[in-house]
Scaffold this motif. Sequence first.
Motif, short mmCIF file in Angstrom:
data_model
loop_
_atom_site.label_atom_id
_atom_site.label_comp_id
_atom_site.label_asym_id
_atom_site.label_seq_id
_atom_site.Cartn_x
_atom_site.Cartn_y
_atom_site.Cartn_z
N ILE B 39 -56.12 -26.77 29.82
CA ILE B 39 -55.95 -28.23 29.77
C ILE B 39 -56.21 -28.85 31.15
O ILE B 39 -56.79 -29.93 31.25
N VAL B 40 -55.82 -28.14 32.21
CA VAL B 40 -56.10 -28.64 33.56
C VAL B 40 -57.61 -28.73 33.77
O VAL B 40 -58.14 -29.75 34.24
N GLN B 41 -58.33 -27.67 33.40
CA GLN B 41 -59.80 -27.67 33.57
C GLN B 41 -60.45 -28.72 32.67
O GLN B 41 -61.40 -29.39 33.08
N PHE B 42 -59.92 -28.86 31.47
CA PHE B 42 -60.45 -29.86 30.53
C PHE B 42 -60.31 -31.26 31.11
O PHE B 42 -61.22 -32.08 31.03
N ARG B 43 -59.16 -31.52 31.73
CA ARG B 43 -58.92 -32.87 32.24
C ARG B 43 -59.59 -33.14 33.59
O ARG B 43 -59.87 -34.28 33.92
#
Lengths: 160, 294
Positions: B39-43
Amino acid sequence: MSKIYVSATVNGRPEDVLCEAHQTLLDLLRDEIGLTGTKEGCGTGDCGACTVLLDDRLVCSCLVLAPEADGKEITTVEGIADSQDGLHVVQQKLLEHAALQCGVCTPGFVVAAKALLDKDPNPDEKTIRYWLAGNLCRCTGYDKIIRAVQDAAQELTPTK
Amino acid sequence: MSNFGYVAPSTVEETLAVLQRATDQGQRTQILAGGTDVIVQFRSLDSSHRLFVDIKSLKETNDVRIENEHIFVGAAIPSGVLNENAELKALFPGLLEAADLIGSTQIQGRASIGGNLCNSSPAGDTIPALIVNSALCVIATSEGTRTVPSEKFVTGVGRNCLAAHEFLLGFQIPRPSAGTGDAYLRFIPRTEMDIAVAGAAVSLSLNHEGICERARVSIGAVAPTPLLVSSAAEALVGTTADEDALQQAAQACSDAAQPITDKRGTVEYRRKVVGVLCRRAGAIAKDRALSNRN
């Protein structure tokens, strides 16, 4: 793609909402359910301002996808205070120790500290500091927060 | 119109079917376990459209089975849950400590060993610890399951051997024999929640005379992938894992490292520190092996 239906229990109340697949639990709580006590700090799981309990485990709600909340029990800062007796002892002690200034980190600290005391009613200072290491505060310098949690623990287990 | 999707299948077969269908239709899929990297990489890095396939509702990815020969650990179990399992901690203290080094209480409520491996960072703390414990990665495929040794799983920075229609179910780890101990140490410039500058894991088995009969050494954050360093293991086998042998293993780790210079450290520094970490982790693994000899 159509919206996703999420049915969760938030602070003991059933909530049925629609969300997008890529929204976060934090978005769901703040924007769809209207519980704005939970704050967004970093959005990357570093600061802990968005801390909530998800099925009794502490998580950063910014790192949970909204549809993951389906069927789950969530506790936010709004669910911590006892409706009859007012503030929870952790909240009361944070006030008494002046352990907050701007207050953005406080909801996360309240949820995390209460979770610690539910698990370990008499933690030592090191345990408290490690447990709360995922909650950042740029105002207080932490000491007042730690003292407040120690005081809350003392009040919960006065014999020790 | 949003082209994001989310599914949480309840069986392995259903998960594989979802992955296959999306792959056939050219839709990007993203396996989701704890989400603390995804989710960190996605955001922050790449918010392109995709189908999130949550594997946390599967029995297999949440399973812990402690059997005579092997221990199975599901890929999606949060490290906070694993560290509440006293039996696992006693079997693989080094692996569980590596998991416990990653992230805050909140992150540990979500982050899994499987996710740490599949994120395939050179600095993933649990990967060297999986490697020294000879963990086999159990991968769900349309033909059933296949296994890959943990040292072969990561193929490059952020890359691994999983195909788009496969996913990691968990780890099959041989039960450590009597006289075996493991340890993992990393260096970070602060005391909590940082990414390793260098890391080293050691597992060794001592016989009744205290001679090392089997050793595995793995290093992290000093090459594009975590490395199994057989020369370091060879320096320990046949010795009592004394200071001289540990020093030789340390030198072998420094020699095997292929680090880069970045904001966390220079080539020279990482090369030196990874040796020191190997020596210290070796000493801890030896102490644990000595106390496990009956």
